[in-house]
Enzyme design. Structure first.
Site, PDB file in Angstrom:
ATOM      1  N   ASP A 174      30.324  42.268  29.680  1.00 22.74           N
ATOM      2  CA  ASP A 174      30.416  42.691  31.085  1.00 22.74           C
ATOM      3  C   ASP A 174      29.067  43.133  31.641  1.00 22.74           C
ATOM      4  O   ASP A 174      28.879  43.206  32.852  1.00 22.74           O
ATOM      5  CB  ASP A 174      31.455  43.809  31.260  1.00 22.74           C
ATOM      6  CG  ASP A 174      32.840  43.247  31.572  1.00 22.74           C
ATOM      7  OD1 ASP A 174      32.927  42.043  31.908  1.00 22.74           O
ATOM      8  OD2 ASP A 174      33.827  43.999  31.469  1.00 22.74           O
ATOM      9  N   ASN A 189      38.927  69.157  65.952  1.00 26.77           N
ATOM     10  CA  ASN A 189      38.123  69.876  66.943  1.00 26.77           C
ATOM     11  C   ASN A 189      36.924  69.075  67.426  1.00 26.77           C
ATOM     12  O   ASN A 189      36.158  69.534  68.267  1.00 26.77           O
ATOM     13  CB  ASN A 189      37.683  71.243  66.383  1.00 26.77           C
ATOM     14  CG  ASN A 189      36.833  71.102  65.122  1.00 26.77           C
ATOM     15  OD1 ASN A 189      36.243  70.048  64.867  1.00 26.77           O
ATOM     16  ND2 ASN A 189      36.769  72.147  64.320  1.00 26.77           N
ATOM     17  N   ARG A 211      39.514  53.299  21.388  1.00 26.30           N
ATOM     18  CA  ARG A 211      40.526  53.294  22.459  1.00 26.30           C
ATOM     19  C   ARG A 211      41.897  52.926  21.888  1.00 26.30           C
ATOM     20  O   ARG A 211      42.919  53.432  22.338  1.00 26.30           O
ATOM     21  CB  ARG A 211      40.132  52.337  23.597  1.00 26.30           C
ATOM     22  CG  ARG A 211      40.035  50.900  23.173  1.00 26.30           C
ATOM     23  CD  ARG A 211      39.681  49.971  24.323  1.00 26.30           C
ATOM     24  NE  ARG A 211      39.426  48.633  23.815  1.00 26.30           N
ATOM     25  CZ  ARG A 211      39.736  47.524  24.449  1.00 26.30           C
ATOM     26  NH1 ARG A 211      40.307  47.567  25.636  1.00 26.30           N
ATOM     27  NH2 ARG A 211      39.460  46.357  23.916  1.00 26.30           N
ATOM     28  N   ARG A 268      35.249  50.196  23.065  1.00 26.58           N
ATOM     29  CA  ARG A 268      36.035  48.965  23.251  1.00 26.58           C
ATOM     30  C   ARG A 268      36.135  48.214  21.932  1.00 26.58           C
ATOM     31  O   ARG A 268      37.158  47.620  21.606  1.00 26.58           O
ATOM     32  CB  ARG A 268      35.343  48.080  24.284  1.00 26.58           C
ATOM     33  CG  ARG A 268      35.981  46.713  24.394  1.00 26.58           C
ATOM     34  CD  ARG A 268      35.207  45.792  25.325  1.00 26.58           C
ATOM     35  NE  ARG A 268      35.907  44.535  25.464  1.00 26.58           N
ATOM     36  CZ  ARG A 268      35.409  43.354  25.124  1.00 26.58           C
ATOM     37  NH1 ARG A 268      34.190  43.267  24.623  1.00 26.58           N
ATOM     38  NH2 ARG A 268      36.120  42.267  25.276  1.00 26.58           N
ATOM     39  N   ILE A 321      34.187  68.419  66.130  1.00 27.63           N
ATOM     40  CA  ILE A 321      32.852  68.957  65.797  1.00 27.63           C
ATOM     41  C   ILE A 321      32.645  68.937  64.290  1.00 27.63           C
ATOM     42  O   ILE A 321      33.557  69.270  63.524  1.00 27.63           O
ATOM     43  CB  ILE A 321      32.720  70.423  66.282  1.00 27.63           C
ATOM     44  CG1 ILE A 321      32.767  70.523  67.808  1.00 27.63           C
ATOM     45  CG2 ILE A 321      31.454  71.100  65.744  1.00 27.63           C
ATOM     46  CD1 ILE A 321      31.532  70.001  68.507  1.00 27.63           C
ATOM     47  N   HIS A 361      31.056  80.829  57.834  1.00 30.62           N
ATOM     48  CA  HIS A 361      31.541  79.849  58.818  1.00 30.62           C
ATOM     49  C   HIS A 361      32.672  80.453  59.659  1.00 30.62           C
ATOM     50  O   HIS A 361      33.842  80.377  59.280  1.00 30.62           O
ATOM     51  CB  HIS A 361      32.065  78.610  58.093  1.00 30.62           C
ATOM     52  CG  HIS A 361      31.051  77.944  57.217  1.00 30.62           C
ATOM     53  ND1 HIS A 361      30.655  78.456  56.002  1.00 30.62           N
ATOM     54  CD2 HIS A 361      30.356  76.789  57.391  1.00 30.62           C
ATOM     55  CE1 HIS A 361      29.754  77.652  55.474  1.00 30.62           C
ATOM     56  NE2 HIS A 361      29.542  76.638  56.279  1.00 30.62           N
ATOM     57  N   GLU A 370      39.178  56.077  41.141  1.00 29.18           N
ATOM     58  CA  GLU A 370      38.770  56.976  40.046  1.00 29.18           C
ATOM     59  C   GLU A 370      38.635  58.427  40.512  1.00 29.18           C
ATOM     60  O   GLU A 370      39.059  59.363  39.829  1.00 29.18           O
ATOM     61  CB  GLU A 370      37.440  56.504  39.434  1.00 29.18           C
ATOM     62  CG  GLU A 370      37.502  55.147  38.760  1.00 29.18           C
ATOM     63  CD  GLU A 370      37.391  53.978  39.737  1.00 29.18           C
ATOM     64  OE1 GLU A 370      37.061  54.217  40.923  1.00 29.18           O
ATOM     65  OE2 GLU A 370      37.627  52.828  39.327  1.00 29.18           O
ATOM     66  N   LEU A 430      34.176  68.695  50.348  1.00 29.57           N
ATOM     67  CA  LEU A 430      35.183  68.266  51.319  1.00 29.57           C
ATOM     68  C   LEU A 430      36.010  67.090  50.809  1.00 29.57           C
ATOM     69  O   LEU A 430      35.499  66.193  50.146  1.00 29.57           O
ATOM     70  CB  LEU A 430      34.505  67.921  52.643  1.00 29.57           C
ATOM     71  CG  LEU A 430      33.849  69.127  53.334  1.00 29.57           C
ATOM     72  CD1 LEU A 430      33.012  68.678  54.538  1.00 29.57           C
ATOM     73  CD2 LEU A 430      34.884  70.144  53.771  1.00 29.57           C
ATOM     74  N   HIS A 445      29.989  76.627  63.811  1.00 26.60           N
ATOM     75  CA  HIS A 445      30.467  76.065  62.544  1.00 26.60           C
ATOM     76  C   HIS A 445      30.057  76.900  61.335  1.00 26.60           C
ATOM     77  O   HIS A 445      30.911  77.290  60.541  1.00 26.60           O
ATOM     78  CB  HIS A 445      29.974  74.623  62.360  1.00 26.60           C
ATOM     79  CG  HIS A 445      30.137  74.132  60.958  1.00 26.60           C
ATOM     80  ND1 HIS A 445      31.265  73.488  60.512  1.00 26.60           N
ATOM     81  CD2 HIS A 445      29.325  74.251  59.869  1.00 26.60           C
ATOM     82  CE1 HIS A 445      31.149  73.225  59.231  1.00 26.60           C
ATOM     83  NE2 HIS A 445      29.973  73.673  58.814  1.00 26.60           N
ATOM     84  N   HIS A 475      28.482  47.678  33.690  1.00 25.54           N
ATOM     85  CA  HIS A 475      29.628  48.298  33.024  1.00 25.54           C
ATOM     86  C   HIS A 475      29.244  49.074  31.768  1.00 25.54           C
ATOM     87  O   HIS A 475      30.099  49.692  31.147  1.00 25.54           O
ATOM     88  CB  HIS A 475      30.664  47.223  32.657  1.00 25.54           C
ATOM     89  CG  HIS A 475      31.476  46.774  33.839  1.00 25.54           C
ATOM     90  ND1 HIS A 475      30.884  46.368  35.013  1.00 25.54           N
ATOM     91  CD2 HIS A 475      32.816  46.675  34.033  1.00 25.54           C
ATOM     92  CE1 HIS A 475      31.836  46.035  35.881  1.00 25.54           C
ATOM     93  NE2 HIS A 475      33.019  46.223  35.306  1.00 25.54           N
ATOM     94  N   ASP A 522      37.599  67.275  59.981  1.00 23.36           N
ATOM     95  CA  ASP A 522      36.971  65.953  60.118  1.00 23.36           C
ATOM     96  C   ASP A 522      36.230  65.579  58.841  1.00 23.36           C
ATOM     97  O   ASP A 522      36.239  64.423  58.419  1.00 23.36           O
ATOM     98  CB  ASP A 522      35.951  65.980  61.269  1.00 23.36           C
ATOM     99  CG  ASP A 522      36.607  66.258  62.617  1.00 23.36           C
ATOM    100  OD1 ASP A 522      37.478  65.483  63.030  1.00 23.36           O
ATOM    101  OD2 ASP A 522      36.233  67.269  63.244  1.00 23.36           O
ATOM    102  N   GLY A 523      35.566  66.570  58.244  1.00 15.94           N
ATOM    103  CA  GLY A 523      34.779  66.291  57.042  1.00 15.94           C
ATOM    104  C   GLY A 523      35.647  65.737  55.928  1.00 15.94           C
ATOM    105  O   GLY A 523      35.286  64.764  55.262  1.00 15.94           O
TER     106      GLY A 523
END
Ligand code: TPP
Length: 680
Positions: free
Chosen positions: A479, A194, A367, A530, A196, A35, A421, A125, A270, A483, A164-165
């Site tokens: 749930d 730019n 947990r 849980r 683009i 690139h 997350e 990105l 690019h 979930h 931009d990405g």
């Protein structure tokens, strides 16, 4: 070169920047892949940042107090390789010639290699930007932990290039919104505006008012900077550094592929080589007469940052020496933290956590067991920095010594990430990349999908990030299927270098946490229930064997059948073994809390746990059965989930989906285990 711009005869800034352009064009041309557009477009910005502002020492890329530089638009990797080479890092011209070739440090996208000055792996990105938010947060928190009046031993900026990405990706919202809220004033980002992206001019798919968006996050925005005017860029950076209360976005108008006379400003630059004719024309246009991969001496001298870097680091070392004299204990602790060494007391802390867990015979959700362990290890591990994506009360990640970090006070060790997350997970990676921390963060296992690429990047970068993933199965109950994870444990296991633990009780949870803390060359996913799980009885030998990832929990001499399970299904296997025993059938139960660890054991251990001669085997897991197949073999069975779950109380669901001791018994009969036993 074309010009010199001052009385000293030093090369003009444009000529310095053109060195990046030439190297990018030539390396992409040589590789016939890559690139060139972004490096050519951002070259003037890079020149100003690296030559006027960035504090770093090419002779010691890992210098603790260096400024961090993240190339979030990682496809423009040649920009990074060019500046690292030009400023004096151990990245040779030969390495540049071997851009994108096997074994070269100049991979297609930057791959974390501190030895070469590459801070983080970028390419997906937006994620580099989120890593950088984590790094800037690390700097702020470490400074709050260690700096003393007159001794700013932690004091650096985090600079980011992004395009931009990165801004279109949702993770940029998650991370930048939190960066604004937490007032990460030493984070300075350059937006390559730019217009683009790959598909062409972005107006049709990206028409946001980016400046307004970032102002709404609480950032300082310096809009409409000419990204090819060094004075304007310099002024913007000065203003950014002035504001220590808010992160800064500098929006730079640039021309992608700047200097390529026929292609600049278009998506053609690019992601493909410019072609020999256009490269020649660009050389002409830029006034760059040196052959490919040759840097004229004055240009090289203009970039060389080695002396400056040595001086900057030496000044900092001097500051540290005075700090050590004035605050010896803090200085020792700072050194330990930055070297990534666990405290000398760690072995005793881990033994204490394990002993308490083993002594705790109460039925407990894993947990909750995890919180119990955190309450022992948390106060003894100041580098442990936790958090949750707005599920603190469910993930049980806030331990007794947790202190929330806020915009007003960074002197804490817990981050309320909000419902973010992916942002959280990439920030965990940034915290770990920065150094000085062992970062963990919680969410529901089912939402690991939202975060998944950050988990993958942690594994790829060999980072010790710890992901606390609770509500591990249909066992979460009411749930319902949105979930209830079904495929997630198996799918996390598929990520190379990801260590997934799914403990069955308090003792296994303690071992899992200790292993995660000690594991600094790869991430760990702690998969936790849980619902309550009964404590399993164990000998000292069995307790020690948990670290092997798979071990015999209930033995029977000359077993007729082996039952194996992880997490909540271990209790089910134990119950089934009892019932089989009543029918005269000898069942061994193998607990397998960490499949990759078991798979890494030597053949003798694996044979001792799963003797090849015992071919009647049943694996039980409230998840997709696929990954158990390798352990049960062709003659075995896997009792698992073949569909999504349902909304109902957990007990009803285990029955509905056939995850019961009765079902195990039925399968054992089908396999002939009971008949075999009675025939003995
Ligand atoms: C998460 C992710 N999605 C898609 C891509 C593939 N990709 C690489 S660059 C790019 C376009 C980026 O546009 P921009 O940031 O404007 O870069 P520029 O064209 O200015 O170099 C895309 C879609 C990627 N690298 N990461």
């Amino acid at each position: 070169m074309s010009t010199t711009n001052d009385k000293t005869g030093a090369p003009a800034r444009r000529d310095l920047a053109n060195a990046i352009r030439a190297l990018a064009m030539d390396a992409v041309q040589q590789a016939n892949s890559g690139h060139p557009g972004m490096p050519m477009g951002m070259a003037d910005i890079a020149e100003v940042l690296w030559n006027d502002f960035l504090r770093h020492n090419p002779a010691n890329p890992g210098w603790t107090n260096r400024d961090r530089f993240v190339l979030s638009n990682g496809h423009g990797s040649m920009l990074l390789y060019a500046v690292l080479h030009l400023t004096g890092y151990p990245l040779s011209m030969d390495d540049l010639r071997h851009f994108r070739q096997l074994g070269s440090p100049t991979a297609g996208h930057p791959e974390r290699s501190l030895a070469h000055g590459i801070e983080t792996t970028t390419g997906p990105l937006g994620q580099g930007l989120a890593n950088a938010v984590g790094m800037a947060l690390a700097e702020k928190v470490l400074a709050a932990h260690f700096n003393q009046p007159g001794f700013p031993v932690v004091d650096h900026h985090t600079y980011v290039f992004l395009g931009d990405g990165c801004l279109m990706e949702g993770i940029s919202h998650e991370a930048c919104s939190l960066a604004g809220t937490l007032r990460l004033g030493k984070l300075i980002c350059f937006y390559d505006h730019n217009g683009i992206s790959i598909d062409g001019h972005v107006e049709g798919w990206f028409a946001d008012d980016t400046a307004a968006r970032f102002r709404a996050y609480g950032w300082q925005v310096i809009a409409d900077v000419d990204g090819h005017d060094p004075q304007a860029i310099r002024a913007a950076v000065l203003a950014a550094r002035q504001n220590t209360e808010a992160p800064t976005l500098i929006c730079c108008r640039t021309i992608i592929g700047f200097g390529a006379p026929n292609l600049q400003g278009t998506e053609a630059t690019h992601g493909s080589p410019l072609g020999a004719a256009e490269v020649a024309a660009a050389r002409e246009r830029l006034g760059w007469s040196a052959p490919p991969f040759v840097i004229p001496e004055p240009i090289r001298a203009g970039w060389d940052a080695r002396d400056r870097g040595e001086r900057q680091e030496a000044e900092w070392r001097d500051l540290c020496a005075r700090y050590a004299a004035a605050h010896p204990e803090l200085a020792r602790e700072f050194g330990r933290r930055m070297r990534g060494e666990l405290p000398a007391s760690w072995a005793a802390t881990a033994a204490d956590a394990l002993a308490r867990a083993a002594a705790d015979q109460s039925a407990k959700a894993s947990r909750k067991a995890s919180l119990d362990v955190l309450n022992v290890i948390g106060p003894a591990l100041p580098e442990l920095i936790g958090g949750s994506a707005d599920l603190t009360g469910s993930n049980l990640t806030l331990h007794a010594a947790s202190v929330p970090i806020t915009a007003a006070s960074a002197a804490g060790n817990y981050i309320h990430y909000g419902v973010r997350e992916f942002g959280m997970s990439a920030m965990l990676n940034g915290l770990n990349l920065h150094g000085g921390f062992i970062a963990y963060g919680g969410t529901f296992l089912v939402f690991s999908d939202y975060a998944r690429n950050a988990l993958r990047m942690a594994a790829l970068m060999k980072l010790g990030s710890i992901f606390v993933l609770t509500h591990d199965s249909i066992g979460l109950g009411e749930d319902g299927p949105t979930h209830q994870p079904v495929e997630h444990v198996a799918s996390l296991q598929l990520i190379p270098n990801m260590r997934v633990w799914r403990p069955c009780d308090t003792a296994e949870t303690a071992v899992a946490w200790c292993d995660a803390v000690e594991r600094r060359d790869g991430p760990t996913s702690l998969v936790l229930s849980r619902q309550n799980l009964p404590a399993q009885p164990r000998s000292a030998g069995q307790l020690a064997a948990i670290r092997r990832g798979g071990y015999v929990l209930r033995d029977a001499a000359n077993p007729d059948i082996i039952l194996m399970a992880s997490g909540s299904e271990v209790a089910l296997a134990m119950a089934a073994a009892e019932q089989l025993a009543a029918a005269g059938c000898r069942a061994r139960v193998v607990s397998m809390p960490c499949v990759p660890l078991f798979a890494a054991q030597d053949a003798a251990w694996q044979e001792a746990v799963l003797p090849a001669a015992v071919t009647r085997r049943i694996a039980i897991e409230a998840g997709v059965p696929d990954l158990w197949q390798r352990f049960v073999g062709p003659a075995g069975r896997v009792l698992g989930m073949h569909s999504f779950g349902e909304s109902a109380p957990a007990k009803a669901l285990f029955e509905h989906f056939g995850l019961t001791a009765d079902h195990v018994l039925r399968l054992a009969r089908e396999l002939g285990a009971v008949a075999a036993a009675s025939g003995k």
